[in-house]
Write a protein that holds these residues in place. Structure first.
Motif, PDB file in Angstrom:
ATOM      1  N   LEU A  59     -10.965  -9.383   0.333  1.00 13.72           N
ATOM      2  CA  LEU A  59     -10.834  -8.019  -0.184  1.00 13.72           C
ATOM      3  C   LEU A  59      -9.979  -8.025  -1.439  1.00 13.72           C
ATOM      4  O   LEU A  59      -8.915  -8.654  -1.472  1.00 13.72           O
ATOM      5  CB  LEU A  59     -10.181  -7.104   0.858  1.00 13.72           C
ATOM      6  CG  LEU A  59     -10.936  -6.845   2.155  1.00 13.72           C
ATOM      7  CD1 LEU A  59     -10.137  -5.885   3.035  1.00 13.72           C
ATOM      8  CD2 LEU A  59     -12.322  -6.276   1.876  1.00 13.72           C
ATOM      9  N   SER A  60     -10.461  -7.323  -2.440  1.00 12.89           N
ATOM     10  CA  SER A  60      -9.653  -7.129  -3.638  1.00 12.89           C
ATOM     11  C   SER A  60      -8.817  -5.860  -3.521  1.00 12.89           C
ATOM     12  O   SER A  60      -7.741  -5.746  -4.137  1.00 12.89           O
ATOM     13  CB  SER A  60     -10.549  -7.046  -4.876  1.00 12.89           C
ATOM     14  OG  SER A  60     -11.490  -5.983  -4.752  1.00 12.89           O
ATOM     15  N   GLN A  61      -9.312  -4.926  -2.699  1.00 10.55           N
ATOM     16  CA  GLN A  61      -8.611  -3.657  -2.515  1.00 10.55           C
ATOM     17  C   GLN A  61      -9.053  -3.020  -1.201  1.00 10.55           C
ATOM     18  O   GLN A  61     -10.208  -3.181  -0.782  1.00 10.55           O
ATOM     19  CB  GLN A  61      -8.910  -2.701  -3.675  1.00 10.55           C
ATOM     20  CG  GLN A  61      -8.124  -1.403  -3.652  1.00 10.55           C
ATOM     21  CD  GLN A  61      -8.395  -0.540  -4.874  1.00 10.55           C
ATOM     22  OE1 GLN A  61      -9.003  -1.000  -5.846  1.00 10.55           O
ATOM     23  NE2 GLN A  61      -7.968   0.705  -4.830  1.00 10.55           N
ATOM     24  N   ALA A  62      -8.156  -2.294  -0.563  1.00 13.25           N
ATOM     25  CA  ALA A  62      -8.487  -1.583   0.677  1.00 13.25           C
ATOM     26  C   ALA A  62      -7.710  -0.281   0.738  1.00 13.25           C
ATOM     27  O   ALA A  62      -6.511  -0.256   0.432  1.00 13.25           O
ATOM     28  CB  ALA A  62      -8.179  -2.444   1.893  1.00 13.25           C
ATOM     29  N   ASP A  63      -8.386   0.775   1.124  1.00  7.21           N
ATOM     30  CA  ASP A  63      -7.748   2.069   1.327  1.00  7.21           C
ATOM     31  C   ASP A  63      -7.763   2.398   2.808  1.00  7.21           C
ATOM     32  O   ASP A  63      -8.731   2.084   3.517  1.00  7.21           O
ATOM     33  CB  ASP A  63      -8.489   3.171   0.565  1.00  7.21           C
ATOM     34  CG  ASP A  63      -8.391   3.007  -0.941  1.00  7.21           C
ATOM     35  OD1 ASP A  63      -7.455   2.320  -1.402  1.00  7.21           O
ATOM     36  OD2 ASP A  63      -9.265   3.544  -1.659  1.00  7.21           O
ATOM     37  N   VAL A  64      -6.709   3.051   3.275  1.00  7.81           N
ATOM     38  CA  VAL A  64      -6.608   3.455   4.675  1.00  7.81           C
ATOM     39  C   VAL A  64      -6.572   4.975   4.748  1.00  7.81           C
ATOM     40  O   VAL A  64      -5.760   5.620   4.077  1.00  7.81           O
ATOM     41  CB  VAL A  64      -5.356   2.869   5.345  1.00  7.81           C
ATOM     42  CG1 VAL A  64      -5.264   3.339   6.802  1.00  7.81           C
ATOM     43  CG2 VAL A  64      -5.378   1.344   5.286  1.00  7.81           C
ATOM     44  N   PHE A  65      -7.459   5.531   5.570  1.00  9.31           N
ATOM     45  CA  PHE A  65      -7.517   6.977   5.770  1.00  9.31           C
ATOM     46  C   PHE A  65      -7.317   7.267   7.252  1.00  9.31           C
ATOM     47  O   PHE A  65      -8.051   6.748   8.097  1.00  9.31           O
ATOM     48  CB  PHE A  65      -8.875   7.523   5.311  1.00  9.31           C
ATOM     49  CG  PHE A  65      -9.087   8.980   5.612  1.00  9.31           C
ATOM     50  CD1 PHE A  65      -8.530   9.964   4.818  1.00  9.31           C
ATOM     51  CD2 PHE A  65      -9.852   9.371   6.713  1.00  9.31           C
ATOM     52  CE1 PHE A  65      -8.729  11.304   5.106  1.00  9.31           C
ATOM     53  CE2 PHE A  65     -10.054  10.698   7.002  1.00  9.31           C
ATOM     54  CZ  PHE A  65      -9.482  11.677   6.190  1.00  9.31           C
ATOM     55  N   GLY A  78     -17.306   4.128  -4.327  1.00 10.69           N
ATOM     56  CA  GLY A  78     -17.334   2.752  -4.781  1.00 10.69           C
ATOM     57  C   GLY A  78     -16.967   1.723  -3.741  1.00 10.69           C
ATOM     58  O   GLY A  78     -16.827   0.534  -4.058  1.00 10.69           O
ATOM     59  N   TYR A  79     -16.826   2.144  -2.488  1.00 12.06           N
ATOM     60  CA  TYR A  79     -16.508   1.189  -1.431  1.00 12.06           C
ATOM     61  C   TYR A  79     -17.711   0.288  -1.145  1.00 12.06           C
ATOM     62  O   TYR A  79     -18.863   0.731  -1.200  1.00 12.06           O
ATOM     63  CB  TYR A  79     -16.108   1.922  -0.150  1.00 12.06           C
ATOM     64  CG  TYR A  79     -14.826   2.721  -0.272  1.00 12.06           C
ATOM     65  CD1 TYR A  79     -13.599   2.071  -0.395  1.00 12.06           C
ATOM     66  CD2 TYR A  79     -14.847   4.110  -0.262  1.00 12.06           C
ATOM     67  CE1 TYR A  79     -12.421   2.793  -0.510  1.00 12.06           C
ATOM     68  CE2 TYR A  79     -13.677   4.847  -0.377  1.00 12.06           C
ATOM     69  CZ  TYR A  79     -12.459   4.181  -0.505  1.00 12.06           C
ATOM     70  OH  TYR A  79     -11.295   4.903  -0.618  1.00 12.06           O
ATOM     71  N   ASP A  80     -17.415  -0.962  -0.801  1.00  9.67           N
ATOM     72  CA  ASP A  80     -18.466  -1.901  -0.439  1.00  9.67           C
ATOM     73  C   ASP A  80     -18.819  -1.827   1.036  1.00  9.67           C
ATOM     74  O   ASP A  80     -19.923  -2.206   1.435  1.00  9.67           O
ATOM     75  CB  ASP A  80     -18.043  -3.328  -0.777  1.00  9.67           C
ATOM     76  CG  ASP A  80     -17.910  -3.544  -2.279  1.00  9.67           C
ATOM     77  OD1 ASP A  80     -18.919  -3.379  -2.980  1.00  9.67           O
ATOM     78  OD2 ASP A  80     -16.801  -3.858  -2.735  1.00  9.67           O
ATOM     79  N   SER A 115      -3.908  -5.573  10.735  1.00  5.84           N
ATOM     80  CA  SER A 115      -3.673  -7.008  10.688  1.00  5.84           C
ATOM     81  C   SER A 115      -4.848  -7.738  10.040  1.00  5.84           C
ATOM     82  O   SER A 115      -4.661  -8.620   9.180  1.00  5.84           O
ATOM     83  CB  SER A 115      -3.434  -7.545  12.102  1.00  5.84           C
ATOM     84  OG  SER A 115      -3.265  -8.944  12.095  1.00  5.84           O
ATOM     85  N   ALA A 116      -6.075  -7.374  10.440  1.00  2.00           N
ATOM     86  CA  ALA A 116      -7.262  -7.979   9.839  1.00  2.00           C
ATOM     87  C   ALA A 116      -7.336  -7.658   8.353  1.00  2.00           C
ATOM     88  O   ALA A 116      -7.696  -8.523   7.533  1.00  2.00           O
ATOM     89  CB  ALA A 116      -8.515  -7.473  10.553  1.00  2.00           C
ATOM     90  N   MET A 117      -7.005  -6.425   7.999  1.00  2.32           N
ATOM     91  CA  MET A 117      -7.036  -6.026   6.594  1.00  2.32           C
ATOM     92  C   MET A 117      -6.078  -6.878   5.767  1.00  2.32           C
ATOM     93  O   MET A 117      -6.432  -7.349   4.672  1.00  2.32           O
ATOM     94  CB  MET A 117      -6.664  -4.541   6.465  1.00  2.32           C
ATOM     95  CG  MET A 117      -6.714  -4.012   5.044  1.00  2.32           C
ATOM     96  SD  MET A 117      -6.145  -2.295   4.930  1.00  2.32           S
ATOM     97  CE  MET A 117      -4.365  -2.551   5.180  1.00  2.32           C
ATOM     98  N   GLN A 118      -4.882  -7.109   6.279  1.00  3.17           N
ATOM     99  CA  GLN A 118      -3.904  -7.915   5.548  1.00  3.17           C
ATOM    100  C   GLN A 118      -4.397  -9.357   5.380  1.00  3.17           C
ATOM    101  O   GLN A 118      -4.218  -9.969   4.311  1.00  3.17           O
ATOM    102  CB  GLN A 118      -2.564  -7.897   6.283  1.00  3.17           C
ATOM    103  CG  GLN A 118      -1.856  -6.545   6.256  1.00  3.17           C
ATOM    104  CD  GLN A 118      -1.571  -6.060   4.840  1.00  3.17           C
ATOM    105  OE1 GLN A 118      -1.252  -6.848   3.947  1.00  3.17           O
ATOM    106  NE2 GLN A 118      -1.691  -4.761   4.628  1.00  3.17           N
ATOM    107  N   TYR A 158     -14.230  -4.043  -1.935  1.00  2.00           N
ATOM    108  CA  TYR A 158     -13.389  -2.846  -1.826  1.00  2.00           C
ATOM    109  C   TYR A 158     -13.747  -2.147  -0.512  1.00  2.00           C
ATOM    110  O   TYR A 158     -14.903  -1.784  -0.291  1.00  2.00           O
ATOM    111  CB  TYR A 158     -13.678  -1.950  -3.026  1.00  2.00           C
ATOM    112  CG  TYR A 158     -12.842  -0.703  -3.163  1.00  2.00           C
ATOM    113  CD1 TYR A 158     -11.610  -0.539  -2.525  1.00  2.00           C
ATOM    114  CD2 TYR A 158     -13.298   0.339  -3.983  1.00  2.00           C
ATOM    115  CE1 TYR A 158     -10.860   0.614  -2.691  1.00  2.00           C
ATOM    116  CE2 TYR A 158     -12.556   1.498  -4.158  1.00  2.00           C
ATOM    117  CZ  TYR A 158     -11.339   1.630  -3.507  1.00  2.00           C
ATOM    118  OH  TYR A 158     -10.594   2.783  -3.681  1.00  2.00           O
ATOM    119  N   ALA A 159     -12.765  -1.984   0.366  1.00  5.17           N
ATOM    120  CA  ALA A 159     -13.037  -1.484   1.713  1.00  5.17           C
ATOM    121  C   ALA A 159     -12.302  -0.184   2.001  1.00  5.17           C
ATOM    122  O   ALA A 159     -11.191   0.051   1.512  1.00  5.17           O
ATOM    123  CB  ALA A 159     -12.635  -2.521   2.751  1.00  5.17           C
TER     124      ALA A 159
END
Length: 319
Positions: A33-39, A58-60, A22-25, A2-3
């Protein structure tokens, strides 16, 4: 995993933002990654406040995308919260000195590969009066140039803007010096008629990639260089040493490995600029202290430049 991606949307004309997304996708698609949030940051301390709560959320790991200021805030947020989760950086600033030293490129493949390998090192940072820095603190000529370059020039011309302002300042016949006293690990020096000084955590400062060749990120020391009053002929010798990574061998320069540094004026002065990681640090006196093993940093693997930034011992690799 989780990032959290902390992105400064105005840094680097959006190129770094696109690379990060692009890297996140790619990482989501291949299951890394099972999940990613963008701030997205909007102002000062946004990156700091978000990183401050990253581990408890809970981010890794955290990815900081932006210039020196954004990365500095993310580092500080993780450090202040006693976080053990690693930080990855995707640089989008003017010179990207720290990222260059560590071998981190502002590209999607570089970020993707760092996350995939998930290799990290625990690095030093430094306190700077009431603030902190990751890469460098400086005073004198170097700081004057940094504060003479407007944000518009930085965005439009990058390092060319820095060098143009620097050359204009160097064209003056009477170069400004300041009488300073340095206290290095408790030992006070004689008065220096100082042109500039800097204390660095990495090898690269102001786009000069070999200026502090002995610096490493995990040795518990900072690298201090002091250059006193010089004329235009002597400056040529200093410049050559800066470019080829041998500044400490110049007769007009001093080199020290330091854990703690105080800098104060030897006489009353009207104005003096110091800065840290490109931010305005106010004036003197200055107190800098290394903070060993402060933050975990994701690093590239099998990159010679990266290997040179750490002491020659077995790296901590975590899968």
């Amino acid at each position: 995993m989780y990032a959290l991606f902390i992105i400064n949307p105005v840094s680097g004309n959006g190129k770094a933002q696109n690379a990060a997304l692009s890297a996140m996708q790619m990482l989501l698609k291949d299951g890394t990654l099972s999940q990613a949030d963008v701030f997205y940051t909007r102002g000062k301390d946004d990156a700091y406040n978000k990183a401050l709560t990253a581990q408890e959320t809970g981010y890794d790991f955290v990815v900081a995308v932006g210039g020196d200021g954004t990365i500095n805030e993310a580092v500080l947020g993780l450090y202040k919260s006693n976080s053990t989760i690693p930080l990855a950086i995707l640089p989008a600033g003017t010179s990207n000195d720290f990222a260059y030293s560590v071998g981190i490129k502002p590209t999607a493949p570089c970020l993707y590969n760092m996350v995939k390998s998930f290799t990290y090192k625990t690095i030093d940072i430094a306190s700077f009066n009431d603030s902190y820095f990751l890469n460098v603190a400086a005073g004198g000529m170097l700081s004057d140039v940094a504060h003479s370059v407007t944000r518009d020039i930085k965005t439009k011309y990058g390092m060319v803007g820095y060098y143009t302002v620097g050359l204009k300042k160097l064209a003056h016949i009477n170069w400004p010096t300041t009488k300073l006293i340095f206290t290095i690990d408790g030992k006070e020096t004689e008065v220096h008629d100082n042109f500039f000084f800097f204390v660095s955590n990495s090898k690269s400062v102001g786009g000069f990639h070999k200026i502090a060749p002995k610096a490493t990120l995990d040795d518990g020391y900072l690298d201090l260089y002091i250059v006193d009053k010089i004329n235009i002929v002597q400056a040529a010798g200093v410049a050559v040493r800066v470019l080829n990574g041998s500044l400490e061998e110049n007769v007009h320069a001093e080199y020290h490995r330091v854990k703690e540094l105080y800098v104060r004026p030897a006489e009353e002065i009207d104005e003096y600029h110091v800065d840290y990681d490109g931010e305005n640090g106010g004036g003197l006196p200055l107190h800098v202290k290394v903070i060993p093993k402060a933050v975990n940093l994701l690093i590239p693997t099998n990159v010679k430049r990266t290997e040179k930034m750490f002491t020659p011992q077995e790296q901590d690799q975590n899968q």
